[in-house]
Write a protein that holds these residues in place. Structure first.
Motif, PDB file in Angstrom:
ATOM      1  N   HIS A 138       9.621   2.941  11.474  1.00  0.00           N
ATOM      2  CA  HIS A 138       8.947   1.554  11.024  1.00  0.00           C
ATOM      3  C   HIS A 138       8.841   1.338   9.661  1.00  0.00           C
ATOM      4  CE1 HIS A 138       5.602  -1.251  12.721  1.00  0.00           C
ATOM      5  NE2 HIS A 138       6.595  -1.724  12.786  1.00  0.00           N
ATOM      6  N   LEU A 139       8.221   2.181   8.947  1.00  0.00           N
ATOM      7  CA  LEU A 139       7.960   2.153   7.494  1.00  0.00           C
ATOM      8  C   LEU A 139       9.327   1.867   6.894  1.00  0.00           C
ATOM      9  CD1 LEU A 139       6.779   2.503   4.698  1.00  0.00           C
ATOM     10  CD2 LEU A 139       6.789   4.795   5.119  1.00  0.00           C
TER      11      LEU A 139
ATOM     12  N   VAL B  23       3.373   8.928   4.694  1.00  0.00           N
ATOM     13  CA  VAL B  23       2.787   7.589   4.024  1.00  0.00           C
ATOM     14  C   VAL B  23       2.688   6.659   5.120  1.00  0.00           C
ATOM     15  CG1 VAL B  23       3.357   5.388   2.835  1.00  0.00           C
ATOM     16  CG2 VAL B  23       3.448   7.510   1.783  1.00  0.00           C
ATOM     17  N   ALA B  24       3.638   6.662   6.350  1.00  0.00           N
ATOM     18  CA  ALA B  24       3.813   5.687   7.400  1.00  0.00           C
ATOM     19  C   ALA B  24       2.502   5.719   8.247  1.00  0.00           C
ATOM     20  CB  ALA B  24       4.811   6.198   8.238  1.00  0.00           C
ATOM     21  N   GLY B  25       1.877   6.604   8.466  1.00  0.00           N
ATOM     22  CA  GLY B  25       0.614   6.926   9.481  1.00  0.00           C
ATOM     23  C   GLY B  25      -0.569   6.254   8.437  1.00  0.00           C
ATOM     24  N   LEU B  26      -0.496   6.579   7.362  1.00  0.00           N
ATOM     25  CA  LEU B  26      -1.512   6.276   6.227  1.00  0.00           C
ATOM     26  C   LEU B  26      -1.879   4.644   6.138  1.00  0.00           C
ATOM     27  CD1 LEU B  26      -1.239   9.172   3.785  1.00  0.00           C
ATOM     28  CD2 LEU B  26      -3.130   8.904   5.447  1.00  0.00           C
TER      29      LEU B  26
ATOM     30  N   ARG C  39       0.920  -1.115  -0.265  1.00  0.00           N
ATOM     31  CA  ARG C  39       0.002  -0.069   0.127  1.00  0.00           C
ATOM     32  C   ARG C  39       0.886   1.271   0.068  1.00  0.00           C
ATOM     33  NH1 ARG C  39      -5.204  -0.833   2.153  1.00  0.00           N
ATOM     34  NH2 ARG C  39      -5.407   1.511   2.181  1.00  0.00           N
ATOM     35  N   ALA C  40       1.865   1.238   0.641  1.00  0.00           N
ATOM     36  CA  ALA C  40       2.893   2.271   0.644  1.00  0.00           C
ATOM     37  C   ALA C  40       3.379   2.667  -0.560  1.00  0.00           C
ATOM     38  CB  ALA C  40       3.781   2.072   1.797  1.00  0.00           C
ATOM     39  N   ARG C  41       3.710   1.751  -1.377  1.00  0.00           N
ATOM     40  CA  ARG C  41       4.430   1.933  -2.719  1.00  0.00           C
ATOM     41  C   ARG C  41       3.445   2.825  -3.558  1.00  0.00           C
ATOM     42  NH1 ARG C  41       6.511  -3.495  -5.509  1.00  0.00           N
ATOM     43  NH2 ARG C  41       6.925  -1.983  -7.221  1.00  0.00           N
TER      44      ARG C  41
ATOM     45  N   LEU D 193       3.482   6.385  -2.185  1.00  0.00           N
ATOM     46  CA  LEU D 193       4.942   6.963  -2.745  1.00  0.00           C
ATOM     47  C   LEU D 193       4.873   7.270  -3.826  1.00  0.00           C
ATOM     48  CD1 LEU D 193       7.281   4.584  -0.538  1.00  0.00           C
ATOM     49  CD2 LEU D 193       6.754   6.950  -0.054  1.00  0.00           C
ATOM     50  N   GLU D 194       4.469   6.389  -4.714  1.00  0.00           N
ATOM     51  CA  GLU D 194       4.368   6.738  -6.373  1.00  0.00           C
ATOM     52  C   GLU D 194       3.321   7.886  -6.508  1.00  0.00           C
ATOM     53  OE1 GLU D 194       3.155   2.856  -7.805  1.00  0.00           O
ATOM     54  OE2 GLU D 194       5.127   2.074  -7.442  1.00  0.00           O
ATOM     55  N   SER D 195       2.400   8.031  -5.901  1.00  0.00           N
ATOM     56  CA  SER D 195       1.484   9.401  -5.994  1.00  0.00           C
ATOM     57  C   SER D 195       2.313  10.742  -5.793  1.00  0.00           C
ATOM     58  CB  SER D 195       0.350   9.129  -5.367  1.00  0.00           C
ATOM     59  OG  SER D 195       0.499   9.277  -4.007  1.00  0.00           O
ATOM     60  N   GLY D 196       3.332  10.635  -5.088  1.00  0.00           N
ATOM     61  CA  GLY D 196       4.101  11.601  -4.727  1.00  0.00           C
ATOM     62  C   GLY D 196       4.187  12.060  -3.097  1.00  0.00           C
ATOM     63  N   LEU D 197       3.412  11.202  -2.357  1.00  0.00           N
ATOM     64  CA  LEU D 197       3.537  11.724  -0.790  1.00  0.00           C
ATOM     65  C   LEU D 197       4.876  11.146  -0.385  1.00  0.00           C
ATOM     66  CD1 LEU D 197      -0.065  10.318   0.247  1.00  0.00           C
ATOM     67  CD2 LEU D 197       0.516  12.440  -0.105  1.00  0.00           C
TER      68      LEU D 197
END
Length: 279
Positions: free
Chosen positions: A254-255, A243-246, A229-231, A234-238
């Motif tokens: 941790h991420l 991203v870690a909390g989302l 999910r993080a990938r 991150l690809e969307s620019g965040l």
């Protein structure tokens, strides 16, 4: 004692919670050059791994010694002391486990450890790794996935307890159900104890079924799902910190730890490489 010697003595306490709203478990990291504990006892099992030096412990009317790699298990209610066996002191990592954590997955009542000093290199390494990781980041699902599993192994291998039946029918169905719940409640996953109750299982049976079906414990599966999910984010620019909390990680560190384990790069490096490619 000189000032230099005093500064080497240190302790660090951490508290891990076994699942969301679950019971706490205390973790101690310590190094002592001269400190000797007064006689005392604990309501829990004291389970420690010596990581340096040698400790001498007065226990059950005698004296026992531990060395690097030794696992020391002291039964609840047993009076004991502890101190350095030599002038270079000793260091250890310990946890304090309620008796119920050693009876899941075993038969024969409360486990009794006839020999309090154990030689089991594989288990010692696993206990140290779990202790270190959870002291740094006491994630509730990770704590509940790792510690009860290791404590059951300890009781099965070295205590008077007998192993219960390992076969859990319907392991694939159990694993799918657990995966679905963890994915649906990504930010605040349910405890394994609650999931096991819903499925009519013990927590150990749930862990056994999940590992049999997937090859990994629940926390590792969820971490990999979070990385996937993080990938996308991150690809969307965040940024990694956002991203870690989302996706449910405790923080950016941790991420990063899990992102590197799964993909071999940091989230920031991955984000930069994707943006460079897109440009």
């Amino acid at each position: 004692m000189s000032t230099r010697q005093r500064t080497r003595e240190h302790t660090r306490w951490a508290r891990a919670r076994l699942g969301r709203a679950g019971p706490p478990l205390d973790l101690l990291t310590a190094h002592f050059d001269q400190h000797v504990y007064a006689p005392h006892a604990h309501d829990e099992f004291t389970i420690g791994v010596t990581v340096g030096g040698s400790e001498v412990i007065a226990y059950r009317g005698g004296r026992i010694h531990s060395y690097p790699g030794s696992i020391v298990v002291l039964d609840p209610g047993e009076m004991h002391t502890g101190g350095p066996a030599a002038c270079d002191g000793y260091a250890y990592q310990a946890l304090y486990a309620t008796p119920s954590l050693l009876t899941d997955g075993t038969l024969g009542g409360l486990p009794h450890f006839r020999d309090p000093v154990l030689h089991d290199p594989e288990l010692a390494v696993a206990l140290r790794a779990a202790h270190t990781d959870l002291s740094a980041c006491p994630d509730p699902l990770e704590a509940e996935s790792r510690l009860p599993w290791l404590l059951t192994a300890l009781a099965r291998r070295h205590s008077t307890a007998r192993a219960s039946e390992d076969t859990v029918p319907g392991a694939d169905h159990i694993a799918r159900t657990v995966r679905d719940r963890l994915a649906d409640e990504l930010l605040d996953p349910p405890s394994l104890a609650a999931l096991a109750t819903d499925l009519g299982l013990s927590r150990y049976q749930l862990l056994r079924a999940f590992r049999t079906a997937t090859g990994v414990p629940p926390y590792a599966w969820l971490a990999q799902h979070r990385v996937a999910r993080a990938r996308v984010l991150l690809e969307s620019g965040l940024r990694p910190a956002e991203v870690a909390g989302l996706v449910g990680f405790a923080d950016q560190a941790h991420l990063t730890r899990w992102f590197r384990r799964v993909l071999g790069v940091t989230p920031a490096a991955y984000r930069n490489s994707v943006q460079d490619t897109a440009g």
